[in-house]
Write an enzyme that holds these catalytic residues in place. Structure first.
Site, mmCIF file in Angstrom:
data_model
loop_
_atom_site.group_PDB
_atom_site.id
_atom_site.type_symbol
_atom_site.label_atom_id
_atom_site.label_comp_id
_atom_site.label_asym_id
_atom_site.label_seq_id
_atom_site.Cartn_x
_atom_site.Cartn_y
_atom_site.Cartn_z
ATOM 1 N N HIS A 53 0.839 -1.193 0.000
ATOM 2 C CA HIS A 53 0.000 0.000 0.000
ATOM 3 C C HIS A 53 0.876 1.246 0.000
ATOM 4 O O HIS A 53 2.071 1.191 0.309
ATOM 5 C CB HIS A 53 -0.955 0.019 1.194
HETATM 6 P P1 TYD Z 1 -2.438 -3.848 7.279
HETATM 7 O O1 TYD Z 1 -2.472 -2.430 6.829
HETATM 8 O O2 TYD Z 1 -2.839 -4.902 6.292
HETATM 9 O O3 TYD Z 1 -1.001 -4.213 7.841
HETATM 10 P P2 TYD Z 1 0.409 -3.931 7.130
HETATM 11 O O4 TYD Z 1 0.915 -2.697 7.795
HETATM 12 O O5 TYD Z 1 1.239 -5.114 7.373
HETATM 13 O O6 TYD Z 1 0.154 -3.689 5.703
HETATM 14 O O7 TYD Z 1 -3.359 -3.959 8.560
HETATM 15 C C1 TYD Z 1 -3.954 -5.183 9.005
HETATM 16 C C2 TYD Z 1 -5.248 -4.869 9.765
HETATM 17 O O8 TYD Z 1 -4.988 -4.114 10.932
HETATM 18 C C3 TYD Z 1 -6.229 -4.068 8.933
HETATM 19 O O9 TYD Z 1 -7.534 -4.589 9.177
HETATM 20 C C4 TYD Z 1 -6.136 -2.662 9.490
HETATM 21 C C5 TYD Z 1 -5.699 -2.868 10.920
HETATM 22 N N1 TYD Z 1 -4.825 -1.800 11.410
HETATM 23 C C6 TYD Z 1 -5.273 -0.916 12.371
HETATM 24 O O10 TYD Z 1 -6.432 -1.000 12.834
HETATM 25 N N2 TYD Z 1 -4.450 0.052 12.823
HETATM 26 C C7 TYD Z 1 -3.180 0.192 12.344
HETATM 27 O O11 TYD Z 1 -2.433 1.115 12.777
HETATM 28 C C8 TYD Z 1 -2.702 -0.718 11.343
HETATM 29 C C9 TYD Z 1 -1.318 -0.592 10.767
HETATM 30 C C10 TYD Z 1 -3.563 -1.702 10.907
#
Ligand code: TYD
Length: 137
Positions: A53
């Site tokens: 992302h």
């Molecule tokens: P995701 O963005 O997929 O993690 P990564 O940073 O590895 O790409 O996040 C996984 C899940 O956690 C998604 O449902 C969103 C939630 N999340 C939060 O609620 N708060 C946060 O600060 C983060 C990074 C993720």
């Protein structure tokens, strides 16, 4: 500005002594923003790709406080890979940069510092959409 100038590798100071190492990260001092959010990723492995992302508003610093991982960073034109393999180094990834984290060792603990509270709406999760948005930047 090239992506390597923008996404800087940060070497933190070692305040360690004979008792062990100590790394201190202070917002706006050792990293270029005020910290509003901290999260860490562990129990991933080398079959997993995370991230995938870009963020419209959030700047990050990524640090492997244990183990190792890699982060592939791109602005849609240039890309580079950083191996995060020491608790004393981090990489600064400002807003509107695409990132993928992968090759996690079993002991990897990837600490992430961010300058915003979580808001799912500021995430761009489609690479095509990301390319469209950076075109108009
Ligand atoms: P995701 O963005 O997929 O993690 P990564 O940073 O590895 O790409 O996040 C996984 C899940 O956690 C998604 O449902 C969103 C939630 N999340 C939060 O609620 N708060 C946060 O600060 C983060 C990074 C993720």
């Amino acid at each position: 500005m090239g992506i390597k100038e923008k996404c800087k590798i940060i070497e933190f100071n070692d305040l360690g002594d004979e008792r062990g190492k100590l790394v201190v990260i202070e917002g706006n001092i050792s990293i270029p923003f005020e910290i509003k959010r901290v999260f860490y990723i562990y129990d991933s492995d080398n079959t997993i790709v995370r991230g995938q992302h870009a963020n419209r508003k959030t700047d990050f610093v990524l640090i492997n406080v244990a183990g190792k991982s890699k982060v592939r960073i791109t602005n849609g034109k240039e890309e580079f890979v950083v191996e995060l393999n020491r608790p004393m180094m981090g990489v600064y990834i400002p807003k509107m940069i695409w990132k993928d984290m992968y090759d996690f060792t079993p002991d990897s603990v990837l600490l992430v510092l961010a300058n915003t509270h979580y808001d799912g709406d500021e995430y761009i999760r489609s690479f095509d959409e990301y390319l469209k948005e950076v075109e108009v930047d």
